[in-house]
Scaffold this active site. Structure first.
Site, PDB file in Angstrom:
ATOM      1  N   ASP A   1      -4.509 -81.998 -21.423  1.00 24.12           N
ATOM      2  CA  ASP A   1      -5.820 -81.928 -20.784  1.00 24.12           C
ATOM      3  C   ASP A   1      -6.141 -80.520 -20.305  1.00 24.12           C
ATOM      4  OD1 ASP A   1      -6.551 -84.542 -21.117  1.00 24.12           O
ATOM      5  OD2 ASP A   1      -6.018 -85.186 -19.097  1.00 24.12           O
TER       6      ASP A   1
ATOM      7  N   TYR B   1       7.787 -83.525 -19.981  1.00 20.82           N
ATOM      8  CA  TYR B   1       6.942 -82.727 -19.105  1.00 20.82           C
ATOM      9  C   TYR B   1       7.696 -82.384 -17.823  1.00 20.82           C
ATOM     10  CZ  TYR B   1       2.545 -83.693 -21.650  1.00 20.82           C
ATOM     11  OH  TYR B   1       1.542 -83.755 -22.587  1.00 20.82           O
TER      12      TYR B   1
END
Length: 307
Positions: free
Chosen positions: A71, A132
């Site tokens: 994003d 992540y």
């Protein structure tokens, strides 16, 4: 459709007369509107595809396929993509392509390795996990200015023992609808392989003492906003606003909880994408394209990844 439904054959490589190229890349997400090309917006995909077209001296655009669509504001230093190039272009430009891209790309995105991909490789569908990291500073004085671009400041001290106890309740295959922004036709079933928090020293050159709280989150794939929502729930536990059981209760509820914020993107970095050994790539590519159902074939990744 479920995992047992008959699947159409999947082409696990480039079209005839083309070669598939794997690119390993990194970017600082602050000035990008995410990975995916969008009209009128600056994106990582747009910058890379434009640079490729220019350095290959082609009028054609060569679309990239990425392991995980990040994003706006999210960083990456272990992102993987692939592109299918005509054989003659690769033969002509391949040896100099990495250096030429370095000269053309802006400073906030770098391709640091590229080369011919093995048979069956697909950056998105052949991946078996994405990892992540989310970095948080809970120092009462805030974040060192040199770290502010990739570290979130949380204004209350965090208890990582409680956060790790909460994280343990989230591991496994679940429907993460309560932590995802739903997308039409997409499943929210994911297998969360690893979630844990640890203290790491602040950059040794930083002026302030102390440590960062770093979450490692690894799953077969992620749905939209999943990592930032999960971290948001665990921060509520760490600062004492909610009990250890809270993130698991939200998960079991199956719907978004207004108490859980999708925290800011700049603390999140895609660190690494995992792939099976070369001989298993084609099979992984095929299995990952299945639409997964809870309790079905655990190897199906529901395709791709998003933060």
């Amino acid at each position: 459709m479920n995992d047992c439904a008959e699947q159409p054959p999947v082409k696990d490589g480039p079209a005839d007369g083309h070669v598939r190229i794997r690119l390993d890349l990194a970017y600082h997400g602050a000035e990008f509107s995410g990975w995916a090309r969008q009209r009128g917006r600056r994106t990582v995909q747009g910058e890379l595809e434009d640079a490729l077209r220019i350095v290959l001296r082609s009028e054609d655009n060569f679309p990239l396929t990425v392991a995980g669509r990040t994003d706006a504001g999210v960083h990456a230093r272990g992102q993987v993509a692939h592109v299918d190039l005509p054989d003659e272009l690769w033969a002509q430009h391949g040896e100099k392509l990495l250096r030429r891209l370095a000269g053309r790309l802006p400073a906030d995105v770098r391709v640091y390795r590229l080369g011919e991909a093995p048979h069956g490789f697909d950056a998105r569908f052949a991946a078996i996990w994405r990892r992540y990291a989310y970095r948080v500073a809970d120092h009462p004085g805030g974040v060192d200015p040199m770290l502010r671009g990739h570290v979130l400041w949380h204004d209350r001290p965090l208890d990582l023992d409680k956060m790790n106890a909460a994280a343990a309740l989230l591991v496994g295959e679940h429907d993460f609808a309560a932590y995802c922004k739903k997308r039409e036709g997409a499943t929210t079933i994911r297998t969360l392989l690893e979630v844990h928090w640890e203290r790491v020293p602040i950059d040794p050159y930083a002026a302030q003492e102390g440590s960062l709280a770093v979450a490692t989150v690894r799953a077969d794939a992620f749905c939209h906003n999943m990592v930032r929502s999960l971290v948001g729930a665990m921060l509520l536990v760490g600062d004492g606003h909610r009990p250890v059981e809270f993130p698991g209760e939200v998960l079991a509820g199956g719907v978004r909880n207004s108490a859980v914020n999708v925290i800011r993107p700049h603390g999140l970095t895609l660190e690494e994408v995992g792939y099976p050994e070369d001989s298993l790539l084609a099979e992984r590519n095929r299995v990952s394209r299945r639409l997964r159902t809870l309790g079905g074939d655990a190897s199906g990744a529901a395709g791709g990844g998003s933060d």
